[in-house]
Design a protein around this motif. Structure first.
Motif, PDB file in Angstrom:
ATOM      1  N   GLN A 111       0.825  -1.206   0.000  1.00 44.58           N
ATOM      2  CA  GLN A 111       0.000   0.000   0.000  1.00 44.58           C
ATOM      3  C   GLN A 111       0.858   1.254   0.000  1.00 44.58           C
ATOM      4  N   LEU A 112       1.937   1.227   0.756  1.00 45.61           N
ATOM      5  CA  LEU A 112       2.821   2.387   0.811  1.00 45.61           C
ATOM      6  C   LEU A 112       3.440   2.658  -0.557  1.00 45.61           C
ATOM      7  N   ALA A 113       3.860   1.606  -1.234  1.00 47.15           N
ATOM      8  CA  ALA A 113       4.422   1.782  -2.573  1.00 47.15           C
ATOM      9  C   ALA A 113       3.374   2.336  -3.536  1.00 47.15           C
ATOM     10  N   ARG A 114       2.119   1.873  -3.387  1.00 52.08           N
ATOM     11  CA  ARG A 114       1.069   2.317  -4.298  1.00 52.08           C
ATOM     12  C   ARG A 114       0.711   3.786  -4.081  1.00 52.08           C
ATOM     13  N   ILE A 115       0.569   4.217  -2.825  1.00 50.73           N
ATOM     14  CA  ILE A 115       0.195   5.618  -2.616  1.00 50.73           C
ATOM     15  C   ILE A 115       1.355   6.557  -2.971  1.00 50.73           C
ATOM     16  N   THR A 116       2.601   6.061  -2.851  1.00 47.60           N
ATOM     17  CA  THR A 116       3.746   6.874  -3.270  1.00 47.60           C
ATOM     18  C   THR A 116       3.716   7.090  -4.783  1.00 47.60           C
ATOM     19  N   ALA A 117       3.454   6.024  -5.531  1.00 46.05           N
ATOM     20  CA  ALA A 117       3.367   6.142  -6.992  1.00 46.05           C
ATOM     21  C   ALA A 117       2.175   7.009  -7.391  1.00 46.05           C
ATOM     22  N   ASP A 118       1.033   6.838  -6.701  1.00 47.98           N
ATOM     23  CA  ASP A 118      -0.156   7.634  -7.020  1.00 47.98           C
ATOM     24  C   ASP A 118       0.082   9.114  -6.761  1.00 47.98           C
ATOM     25  N   ALA A 119       0.799   9.422  -5.682  1.00 44.93           N
ATOM     26  CA  ALA A 119       1.079  10.822  -5.362  1.00 44.93           C
ATOM     27  C   ALA A 119       1.937  11.468  -6.444  1.00 44.93           C
ATOM     28  N   ARG A 120       2.935  10.751  -6.906  1.00 46.33           N
ATOM     29  CA  ARG A 120       3.793  11.289  -7.971  1.00 46.33           C
ATOM     30  C   ARG A 120       2.975  11.530  -9.238  1.00 46.33           C
ATOM     31  N   ALA A 121       2.095  10.587  -9.573  1.00 46.73           N
ATOM     32  CA  ALA A 121       1.274  10.741 -10.770  1.00 46.73           C
ATOM     33  C   ALA A 121       0.315  11.922 -10.619  1.00 46.73           C
ATOM     34  N   ALA A 122      -0.257  12.097  -9.431  1.00 49.78           N
ATOM     35  CA  ALA A 122      -1.193  13.200  -9.211  1.00 49.78           C
ATOM     36  C   ALA A 122      -0.493  14.549  -9.342  1.00 49.78           C
ATOM     37  N   ARG A 123       0.734  14.638  -8.863  1.00 53.02           N
ATOM     38  CA  ARG A 123       1.471  15.901  -8.970  1.00 53.02           C
ATOM     39  C   ARG A 123       1.692  16.282 -10.428  1.00 53.02           C
ATOM     40  N   ALA A 124       1.831  15.298 -11.287  1.00 58.47           N
ATOM     41  CA  ALA A 124       2.031  15.580 -12.710  1.00 58.47           C
ATOM     42  C   ALA A 124       0.813  16.266 -13.319  1.00 58.47           C
ATOM     43  N   TRP A 125      -0.359  16.112 -12.689  1.00 54.13           N
ATOM     44  CA  TRP A 125      -1.576  16.759 -13.180  1.00 54.13           C
ATOM     45  C   TRP A 125      -1.948  17.980 -12.362  1.00 54.13           C
ATOM     46  N   GLY A 126      -1.009  18.495 -11.586  1.00 49.01           N
ATOM     47  CA  GLY A 126      -1.224  19.738 -10.864  1.00 49.01           C
ATOM     48  C   GLY A 126      -1.745  19.597  -9.455  1.00 49.01           C
ATOM     49  N   ASP A 127      -1.995  18.395  -8.977  1.00 49.34           N
ATOM     50  CA  ASP A 127      -2.478  18.201  -7.610  1.00 49.34           C
ATOM     51  C   ASP A 127      -1.332  18.387  -6.618  1.00 49.34           C
ATOM     52  N   GLU A 128      -1.656  18.937  -5.472  1.00 49.50           N
ATOM     53  CA  GLU A 128      -0.677  19.072  -4.391  1.00 49.50           C
ATOM     54  C   GLU A 128      -0.911  17.934  -3.402  1.00 49.50           C
ATOM     55  N   VAL A 129      -0.088  16.912  -3.486  1.00 56.20           N
ATOM     56  CA  VAL A 129      -0.215  15.752  -2.607  1.00 56.20           C
ATOM     57  C   VAL A 129       1.068  15.612  -1.809  1.00 56.20           C
ATOM     58  N   ASP A 130       0.934  15.589  -0.485  1.00 55.66           N
ATOM     59  CA  ASP A 130       2.091  15.447   0.395  1.00 55.66           C
ATOM     60  C   ASP A 130       2.191  14.014   0.893  1.00 55.66           C
ATOM     61  N   LEU A 131       3.390  13.441   0.803  1.00 59.53           N
ATOM     62  CA  LEU A 131       3.638  12.135   1.388  1.00 59.53           C
ATOM     63  C   LEU A 131       4.034  12.302   2.851  1.00 59.53           C
TER      64      LEU A 131
END
Length: 473
Positions: A162-182
């Motif tokens: 799960q940790l690996a998945r949310i880390t990858a999702d956060a990086r992908a979201a940032r590419a679309w302008g979302d501000e996601v903090d790990l």
């Protein structure tokens, strides 16, 4: 008083106990309607009284229809706007949400980019984030007490996969302008006490609200500005220039269908506990306005209501069988999730359990056939509150002749392509029954794959090989 039922093993192998409130099953009516009635009991509005005319008739008094009417009057206060609703305003999916709203999944931007290019995807994503701010802004400006609090979506990982998945999702979201903090475990602990948290991700564009209070507030604002809202009025047929209802015919040059008749997209199920004491909340640590989610393949979301209840919700790939939307399997899954994610909250009895079918995908779907005067908006899927606001603003701009940035978003259809979906859906009972059966079978398979994927990841600590099968319905 409460009824106690032992229904099987919990997440740690101990007995899982369901605590129904006061002598029976929990209410199938959404918590939001009961809260609204307790504060402001009101009878249904009068149905349409025979034939009438309007400048614009909106079919459907869910949030999309009400937002459309609101922004039409904002653009032109002189418009004669009529909203017709077969039940009461908000009786459908708009009043049966999980109590949270947001910009929707950032992963949907990849679909937009594949079809329309990356610039279109960035614009679409920004528009959805802006809609979250707009909902709260209008509620404040119109003095609608809808318990709006935007604290972000905190997704907690409790396995390495799960940790690996949310880390990858956060990086992908940032590419679309979302501000996601790990977040690390200590950062998560400052927002909530979730046992076994290895880390988390905090996305700011998600918050809590009372959807029925928002619906009723919008109805009051509309009627105060001269709009008419007719409840208990079923639309039978839509056509250019007219809506035939069971209470009379409305003739209007502009007709809007906002009934959420998109393709089936599963269901959202929710449960609410009795109010928790301040000592329990102090131990849980869940801040107001923060929406908590686990990082499973079918994530469960939890929030704290204004009256200190816990509301948990999940998305199921299958549509509910019962008219009430209640689904015992979903209730059990939510109870298990609560026992694992916030164990102290599981001590409280469950007072409400409800569900609602979802329509459409993760993005809005709308259009306008200017020649026919027909506009339509299909459901916004799991995040329909903000998507409904965006759809309402866009439709109002289209209907009043605007040509701004919203009307050029990639999901907007112009011309006769929108006309084909402008009428109410009908079709034979056999075909509808076959579609429902197909949806339920496919949904059950996806839900089963999601459960197996989560179990595999707990056992192996690695991302599941079933991830593709457990994807969105």
């Amino acid at each position: 008083m409460e009824d106690v039922h032992e229904v099987g093993p919990g997440h740690d192998g101990s007995a899982l106990v369901l605590r129904w409130s006061t002598g029976g099953d929990p209410s199938a009516r959404s918590l939001w309607f009961d809260q609204a009635e307790a504060v402001d009991p009101r009878p249904p509005r009068e149905p349409l009284d025979g034939d009438t005319t309007a400048d614009v008739v909106v079919v459907g008094a869910g949030l999309t229809g009400l937002w459309t009417a609101y922004y039409l009057l904002e653009a032109d206060p002189a418009l004669d706007v009529l909203v017709v609703e077969r039940d009461v305003a908000g009786a459908g999916a708009s009043g049966r949400t999980g109590g949270w709203y947001g910009a929707g999944p950032a992963s949907a931007a990849a679909r937009v980019a594949a079809a329309h290019g990356p610039e279109a995807a960035l614009s679409a994503r920004a528009a959805l984030r802006d809609a979250v701010v707009e909902v709260g802004g209008v509620a404040a400006a119109e003095q609608i007490d809808a318990d709006v609090a935007v604290g972000g979506l905190l997704t907690v990982a409790r396995t390495p996969a799960q940790l690996a998945r949310i880390t990858a999702d956060a990086r992908a979201a940032r590419a679309w302008g979302d501000e996601v903090d790990l977040l690390g475990p200590d950062d998560v602990a400052r927002l909530v006490q979730a046992p076994g948290a290895l880390g988390g991700a905090l996305a700011p564009d998600v918050g809590r609200l009372q959807p029925v209070a928002l619906v009723r507030g919008l109805v009051d604002v509309l009627t105060a500005h001269g709009a008419r809202v007719a409840e208990g009025t079923r639309a039978l047929r839509l056509s250019p220039g007219a809506v035939v209802t069971d209470q009379g015919t409305v003739r209007a040059p502009l007709v809007v269908r906002a009934t959420g008749d998109g393709a089936p997209a599963g269901a959202r199920h929710a449960v609410a506990t009795a109010p928790l004491g301040e000592d329990v909340w102090a131990a849980l640590g869940l801040r107001r306005g923060v929406v908590l989610a686990d990082a499973g393949h079918r994530p469960v979301r939890a929030l704290r209501t204004a009256d200190d209840r816990l509301v948990l919700s999940l998305r199921s790939a299958r549509t509910p069988a019962a008219p009430s939307g209640q689904d015992l399997a979903a209730v059990l899954r939510l109870q298990r999730a609560l026992a694992g994610l916030l164990p102290l909250g599981a001590e409280a009895p469950t007072t409400h359990a409800w569900g609602a079918a979802l329509a459409g995908g993760p993005l809005p779907a709308l259009g306008f056939d200017a020649d026919a005067g027909l506009a339509w908006a299909d459901g916004g899927g799991d995040d329909g509150v903000a998507a409904g606001n965006l759809a309402g603003r866009t439709l109002a701009e289209l209907l009043t002749g605007g040509d701004g940035a919203l009307t050029r978003l990639p999901w907007v259809v112009r011309g006769p392509a929108g006309r084909g979906t402008g009428g109410l859906r009908s079709g034979g009972l056999d075909g509808a029954a076959a579609r429902r059966l197909t949806d339920r079978v496919a949904g059950a398979l996806r839900d089963g794959a999601a459960a197996l994927a989560d179990r595999e990841e707990r056992v192996t600590g690695r991302p599941s090989r079933l991830t593709g099968l457990a994807g969105e319905g």
